[in-house]
Design a protein around this motif. Structure first.
Motif, mmCIF file in Angstrom:
data_model
loop_
_atom_site.group_PDB
_atom_site.id
_atom_site.type_symbol
_atom_site.label_atom_id
_atom_site.label_comp_id
_atom_site.label_asym_id
_atom_site.label_seq_id
_atom_site.Cartn_x
_atom_site.Cartn_y
_atom_site.Cartn_z
ATOM 1 N N PHE A 158 52.227 10.283 29.776
ATOM 2 C CA PHE A 158 50.954 9.950 29.156
ATOM 3 C C PHE A 158 49.943 11.055 29.418
ATOM 4 O O PHE A 158 50.080 11.839 30.377
ATOM 5 C CB PHE A 158 50.415 8.596 29.634
ATOM 6 N N ASP A 159 48.951 11.107 28.549
ATOM 7 C CA ASP A 159 47.885 12.096 28.701
ATOM 8 C C ASP A 159 47.086 11.800 29.973
ATOM 9 O O ASP A 159 46.843 10.638 30.319
ATOM 10 C CB ASP A 159 46.942 12.060 27.492
ATOM 11 N N SER A 160 46.645 12.859 30.635
ATOM 12 C CA SER A 160 45.876 12.693 31.876
ATOM 13 C C SER A 160 44.503 12.075 31.620
ATOM 14 O O SER A 160 43.824 11.678 32.567
ATOM 15 C CB SER A 160 45.718 14.052 32.575
ATOM 16 N N LEU A 191 55.113 9.088 39.524
ATOM 17 C CA LEU A 191 54.551 10.115 38.650
ATOM 18 C C LEU A 191 54.708 11.529 39.197
ATOM 19 O O LEU A 191 54.759 11.752 40.400
ATOM 20 C CB LEU A 191 53.057 9.851 38.439
ATOM 21 N N MET A 192 54.748 12.471 38.246
ATOM 22 C CA MET A 192 54.556 13.875 38.569
ATOM 23 C C MET A 192 53.527 14.434 37.585
ATOM 24 O O MET A 192 53.475 14.002 36.425
ATOM 25 C CB MET A 192 55.864 14.655 38.506
ATOM 26 N N LYS A 193 52.714 15.346 38.076
ATOM 27 C CA LYS A 193 51.722 15.995 37.223
ATOM 28 C C LYS A 193 52.292 17.307 36.714
ATOM 29 O O LYS A 193 52.816 18.112 37.484
ATOM 30 C CB LYS A 193 50.419 16.241 37.979
ATOM 31 N N LEU A 194 52.206 17.487 35.389
ATOM 32 C CA LEU A 194 52.605 18.747 34.773
ATOM 33 C C LEU A 194 51.349 19.560 34.517
ATOM 34 O O LEU A 194 50.389 19.056 33.940
ATOM 35 C CB LEU A 194 53.323 18.486 33.443
ATOM 36 N N SER A 195 51.354 20.801 34.914
ATOM 37 C CA SER A 195 50.186 21.649 34.677
ATOM 38 C C SER A 195 50.645 23.058 34.312
ATOM 39 O O SER A 195 51.708 23.515 34.733
ATOM 40 C CB SER A 195 49.280 21.686 35.912
ATOM 41 N N GLY A 196 49.820 23.714 33.520
ATOM 42 C CA GLY A 196 50.132 25.070 33.104
ATOM 43 C C GLY A 196 50.163 25.196 31.595
ATOM 44 O O GLY A 196 49.487 24.462 30.872
ATOM 45 N N ARG A 197 50.999 26.101 31.144
ATOM 46 C CA ARG A 197 51.087 26.385 29.712
ATOM 47 C C ARG A 197 52.554 26.617 29.351
ATOM 48 O O ARG A 197 53.217 27.482 29.912
ATOM 49 C CB ARG A 197 50.257 27.629 29.373
ATOM 50 N N GLY A 198 53.068 25.805 28.438
ATOM 51 C CA GLY A 198 54.461 25.930 28.049
ATOM 52 C C GLY A 198 54.948 24.680 27.351
ATOM 53 O O GLY A 198 54.158 23.790 27.012
ATOM 54 N N ASP A 199 56.238 24.593 27.120
ATOM 55 C CA ASP A 199 56.872 23.450 26.469
ATOM 56 C C ASP A 199 57.734 22.717 27.481
ATOM 57 O O ASP A 199 58.583 23.332 28.148
ATOM 58 C CB ASP A 199 57.740 23.899 25.293
ATOM 59 N N VAL A 200 57.526 21.399 27.581
ATOM 60 C CA VAL A 200 58.283 20.569 28.514
ATOM 61 C C VAL A 200 59.005 19.481 27.719
ATOM 62 O O VAL A 200 58.389 18.813 26.882
ATOM 63 C CB VAL A 200 57.368 19.923 29.572
ATOM 64 N N ASN A 224 49.112 22.577 27.547
ATOM 65 C CA ASN A 224 48.033 23.555 27.705
ATOM 66 C C ASN A 224 46.964 22.895 28.566
ATOM 67 O O ASN A 224 45.912 22.510 28.093
ATOM 68 C CB ASN A 224 47.466 23.981 26.367
ATOM 69 N N GLY A 225 47.290 22.730 29.852
ATOM 70 C CA GLY A 225 46.417 22.005 30.767
ATOM 71 C C GLY A 225 47.240 21.089 31.644
ATOM 72 O O GLY A 225 48.081 21.556 32.409
ATOM 73 N N GLU A 226 47.032 19.734 31.501
ATOM 74 C CA GLU A 226 47.723 18.777 32.355
ATOM 75 C C GLU A 226 48.267 17.614 31.547
ATOM 76 O O GLU A 226 47.742 17.264 30.493
ATOM 77 C CB GLU A 226 46.780 18.229 33.438
ATOM 78 N N ALA A 258 64.210 19.980 30.395
ATOM 79 C CA ALA A 258 64.116 21.426 30.155
ATOM 80 C C ALA A 258 62.643 21.796 30.024
ATOM 81 O O ALA A 258 61.805 20.945 29.716
ATOM 82 C CB ALA A 258 64.869 21.821 28.882
ATOM 83 N N TYR A 259 62.331 23.067 30.283
ATOM 84 C CA TYR A 259 60.970 23.548 30.013
ATOM 85 C C TYR A 259 60.995 25.045 29.807
ATOM 86 O O TYR A 259 61.910 25.747 30.254
ATOM 87 C CB TYR A 259 59.996 23.133 31.112
ATOM 88 N N GLN A 260 59.977 25.534 29.097
ATOM 89 C CA GLN A 260 59.783 26.954 28.864
ATOM 90 C C GLN A 260 58.330 27.295 29.170
ATOM 91 O O GLN A 260 57.428 26.506 28.871
ATOM 92 C CB GLN A 260 60.099 27.311 27.410
ATOM 93 N N GLY A 261 58.106 28.449 29.740
ATOM 94 C CA GLY A 261 56.745 28.874 30.019
ATOM 95 C C GLY A 261 56.397 28.744 31.488
ATOM 96 O O GLY A 261 57.260 28.587 32.356
ATOM 97 N N GLN A 262 55.107 28.790 31.766
ATOM 98 C CA GLN A 262 54.589 28.719 33.131
ATOM 99 C C GLN A 262 54.097 27.293 33.398
ATOM 100 O O GLN A 262 52.971 26.940 33.062
ATOM 101 C CB GLN A 262 53.446 29.724 33.318
ATOM 102 N N VAL A 263 54.959 26.483 33.971
ATOM 103 C CA VAL A 263 54.667 25.072 34.204
ATOM 104 C C VAL A 263 54.899 24.745 35.675
ATOM 105 O O VAL A 263 55.903 25.155 36.261
ATOM 106 C CB VAL A 263 55.544 24.157 33.326
ATOM 107 N N GLN A 264 53.955 24.026 36.261
ATOM 108 C CA GLN A 264 54.089 23.566 37.641
ATOM 109 C C GLN A 264 54.261 22.049 37.658
ATOM 110 O O GLN A 264 53.678 21.333 36.846
ATOM 111 C CB GLN A 264 52.856 23.944 38.479
#
Length: 244
Positions: A114-116, A75-84, A33-35, A45-51
């Motif tokens: 890790f947390d951003s 690294l890659m940054k995950l952003s959005g809302r969903g389950d990764v 829910n964020g980054e 795998a992932y579910q939801g709206q994730v970039q």
């Protein structure tokens, strides 16, 4: 349809709080829910709206250090809302919570996510002998947040309240405030000259107050460490200035 595959232990773990948690011993779930930051290519795998956004090593300074040392975290940054869901070659996953004032030195190849909110940099391991096969550089994390690390097998956490010696290829992470160095474990003698080796030429030493995480697997040296024996003491001094 019936199968043990659909037992409760294999079903997705649900929670009402965002953040990292273990789906099982070898898979991490991030309720995003964020980054968040994750190792490139670790998503299974992932579910939801994730970039997903590639970040390299996390900035120009870290990119240059990674190219020089072979250390760092792609690294890659995950952003959005969903389950990764993240994993790394079926390695065991462990969660560590850092509080303000904490600092963790860790082999970059063992960082999964890790947390951003956490900060990290590539630092020279103090006391690293130029004749050893161990890595000379580690990633140091600090700040407030959670980090997921991987090990090959179930590790042991050693409390450093006395001089502690660890195979440098089995040391995963340690309290960044510990004093580090290298110690010749194998005794020189006629047997050594005849090619008889114990396989334990050097150990890494730890002193102070803190902990060391040791995995039951010895990883071969890579990156800069593979060429460490080629370096002179003069280049060591220069690198110390760069990575202070």
């Amino acid at each position: 349809m019936r199968s043990e595959l659909f037992s409760a232990e294999n079903l997705e773990k649900e929670s009402h709080q965002p953040g990292m948690r273990l789906q099982n011993s070898k898979m991490l779930k991030i309720e995003l829910n964020g980054e968040a930051m994750a190792r490139t290519g670790s998503m299974v795998a992932y579910q939801g709206q994730v970039q997903f956004q590639a970040l390299g090593s996390g900035g120009l300074g870290k990119f240059l250090k990674q190219k020089l040392t072979g250390e760092g975290v792609p690294l890659m940054k995950l952003s959005g809302r969903g389950d990764v869901f993240l994993a790394e070659n079926a390695a065991d996953v462990h969660l560590i919570d850092l509080e303000p004032g904490d600092a963790l030195s860790i082999n970059g190849s063992n960082v999964l996510a890790f947390d951003s909110t956490l900060n990290y940099d590539i630092k020279m391991v103090q006391g690293a002998g130029m004749m050893s096969n161990a890595g000379l550089f580690n990633c140091v994390f600090s700040g407030h947040g959670r980090i997921a690390v991987t090990t090959k097998g179930t590790p042991v956490v050693l409390n450093v309240d006395a001089p502690t010696y660890v195979d440098p290829q089995a040391a995963i992470c340690w309290s960044a405030n510990l004093q580090t160095g290298y110690h010749r474990a194998e005794q020189l003698g006629i047997g050594t000259l005849l090619g008889r080796r114990t396989g334990e030429a050097f150990t890494m030493t730890f002193a102070g107050q803190g902990f060391v995480v040791v995995q039951p697997s010895e990883e071969p040296p890579a990156g800069f460490a593979a060429g460490a024996q080629q370096q002179s003491s003069g280049s060591s001094g220069l690198l110390n200035q760069i990575f202070d």
